[in-house]
Write an enzyme that holds these catalytic residues in place. Structure first.
Site, PDB file in Angstrom:
ATOM      1  N   LYS A   1      70.104 103.485 -24.257  1.00 17.07           N
ATOM      2  CA  LYS A   1      71.369 102.719 -24.919  1.00 17.07           C
ATOM      3  C   LYS A   1      71.992 103.626 -25.832  1.00 17.07           C
ATOM      4  O   LYS A   1      71.188 104.696 -26.455  1.00 17.07           O
ATOM      5  CB  LYS A   1      70.605 101.389 -25.565  1.00 17.07           C
ATOM      6  CG  LYS A   1      71.942 100.496 -25.742  1.00 17.07           C
ATOM      7  CD  LYS A   1      72.202  99.625 -24.689  1.00 17.07           C
ATOM      8  CE  LYS A   1      73.068  98.644 -24.868  1.00 17.07           C
ATOM      9  NZ  LYS A   1      72.974  97.542 -23.799  1.00 17.07           N
TER      10      LYS A   1
HETATM   11  N1  GLU Z   1      75.567  97.159 -21.088  1.00 19.64           N
HETATM   12  C1  GLU Z   1      75.078  96.530 -20.031  1.00 19.64           C
HETATM   13  C2  GLU Z   1      73.827  95.739 -20.518  1.00 19.64           C
HETATM   14  O1  GLU Z   1      73.330  95.600 -21.471  1.00 19.64           O
HETATM   15  C3  GLU Z   1      75.181  97.274 -18.747  1.00 19.64           C
HETATM   16  C4  GLU Z   1      74.425  98.492 -18.698  1.00 19.64           C
HETATM   17  C5  GLU Z   1      74.453  99.189 -17.554  1.00 19.64           C
HETATM   18  O2  GLU Z   1      75.371  98.941 -16.631  1.00 19.64           O
HETATM   19  O3  GLU Z   1      74.204 100.266 -17.472  1.00 19.64           O
HETATM   20  O4  GLU Z   1      72.785  95.243 -19.421  1.00 19.64           O
END
Ligand code: GLU
Length: 451
Positions: A141
């Site tokens: 993240k």
């Molecule tokens: N931000 C989204 C989540 O928290 C998608 C992450 C992604 O597609 O890599 O799942």
């Protein structure tokens, strides 16, 4: 003591002992009183669930240590030229929790309150989320401390490009693949893709997902998290012998996740009686026309002033009576302060980490059926996986193909988690963590420890 609660939680990251000195007994789940501040620390919230699930799984103490902490944490301070000619320095993070099952995967958020602990927690949740739906990614993240409401498009673009350049050696289709999250979108991903491609000397679309469809994005990706939420809500109803037509829904958050969740459920015949955002809420006992509300928000930039519903106290929305409650905004909205007053039958967590661990216990006592975040909102990353696959093939699927594949994965994963919970006599959240940790632990052991 007032404001303190007994919950199992493990040692804080900051207090992490030297691994070599760590005794097996340190890995035990301890029961200690915690303050509201600790209760709402996302890293603590993640680690507490991890510890409980790991203990219930009887996880090997060494693997426990490996999986409890992120593999890599990157902090960058990025200088950016602002529109007024001044130079500002922004702090950004990228945490790669695990790459055992595949490249790191997870969004990047832009918000003033982003912190390393939050990004750590979100990175770990990505590992568990990808494992719950069994896609070949690890978890990562990113976040940049900034307030996008006070930044121009040009400033956002320069922040994004410089942040990407600072991380250039750590991201890539086989290393770590970012995606949108809070306050980032398809345009942000296009800038990241372009910056990465400029450094590499060729266009490499699969470095990020959630891109515009004309530059390697997947059809259906924009609605995918909401679609996944709607699919698991259907499954929860089926499980409890309820029907959409007689089911009322409240959705907190009307951004990408909340608006598409509400819209898809509304199209299936659910009655959406309440919608809330950070600056206000709406209520209509007869149901809100979600497509009109989406148009209203697109036109005015906010939900308030919508003629098809009454204004409502946003702080009362989560505790208003409904069958399905969908928090689809941010962390820590269901805590020891309000969990007791929730009146829903089903909680579907569109957001990451909306419920604290203390609240988990209260919801269990109230017999609320919880579809936990790492399952409920996994539709987004699942379609990100499809995007990555399509980019690498250079062959793109129709929206129907994407949606059918997504639906199959979400239904199977829902059934896996609910069955696991029954078989092991745990709640759905701990079942989802156990299922995920077991899969990641298996791969970690199989790969072995490199020396
Ligand atoms: N931000 C989204 C989540 O928290 C998608 C992450 C992604 O597609 O890599 O799942």
């Amino acid at each position: 003591m007032a404001g303190e609660h007994l919950v199992p939680h493990g040692p804080a990251l900051a207090a992490r002992p030297e691994p070599a000195k760590k005794k097996e007994s340190d890995m035990a789940v301890t029961t200690a009183p915690i303050s509201l501040e600790q209760e709402t620390n996302p890293w603590e919230a993640q680690a507490a669930r991890f510890d409980l699930a790991a203990k219930t799984l009887n996880l090997d103490a060494g693997i426990w240590k490996v999986l409890r902490y992120p593999q890599r944490e990157i902090i960058v301070h990025i200088p950016v030229s602002m529109d007024d000619g001044s130079i500002e320095v922004f702090t950004g993070y990228r945490v790669q929790h695990s790459t055992a099952r595949g490249p790191g995967k997870g969004g990047i958020r832009y918000a003033p309150e982003v912190s390393l602990d939050e990004v750590r927690a979100l990175a770990s949740w990505m590992t568990w989320k990808c494992a719950v739906v069994n896609i070949p990614f690890g978890g990562a993240k990113g976040g940049v401390i900034c307030d996008p409401r006070h930044l121009s498009q040009g400033e956002l673009e320069r922040i994004t490009r410089r942040y990407t350049a600072s991380l250039i050696e750590f991201i890539g289709p086989e290393k770590d693949v970012p995606a949108p999250d809070m306050n980032t979108n398809e345009q942000t991903m296009a800038w990241i893709m372009d910056t990465y491609s400029m450094h590499m000397g060729q266009t490499i679309t699969s470095v990020v997902t959630g891109k515009p469809v004309n530059i390697g994005g997947s059809r259906g990706r924009r609605e995918a998290t909401g679609r996944g939420v709607s699919v698991v809500t259907d499954q929860a109803l089926k499980h409890l012998n309820m029907s959409p037509e007689s089911t009322t829904v409240i959705v907190q958050g009307f951004g990408n996740v909340g608006s598409h969740s509400a819209n898809l459920l509304w199209e299936k015949g659910y009655k959406i009686i309440g919608v809330g955002e950070y600056d206000g809420a709406l209520y209509n006992a007869n149901g809100i026309d979600i497509s009109e509300l989406m148009e209203h928000k697109a036109r005015t930039g906010a939900i308030h002033g919508f003629a098809g519903a009454d204004a409502f106290d946003k702080d009362e929305l989560l505790t208003a009576k409904c069958d399905v409650l969908i928090p689809a905004a941010t962390e820590n909205v269901i805590t020891s302060l309000n969990a007791e007053r929730l009146q829903c039958r089903i909680l579907v967590e569109g957001a990451n980490g909306p419920t604290t661990m203390v609240a988990d216990g209260i919801l269990a006592e109230k017999n609320i059926f919880v579809v936990p975040d790492i399952l409920a909102n996994a539709g987004g990353v699942t379609t990100s996986y499809f995007e990555w696959v399509q980019d690498r093939m250079g062959y793109f699927w129709t929206e129907t193909e994407v949606n059918q594949r997504l639906e199959r994965i979400m239904v199977d994963s829902f059934n896996d988690v609910v069955q696991y919970a029954v078989n092991h006599n745990v709640d759905n959240r701990i079942a989802a963590y156990m299922l995920a940790i077991d899969r990641v632990a298996y791969t970690t052991k199989q790969r072995g420890i490199y020396a």
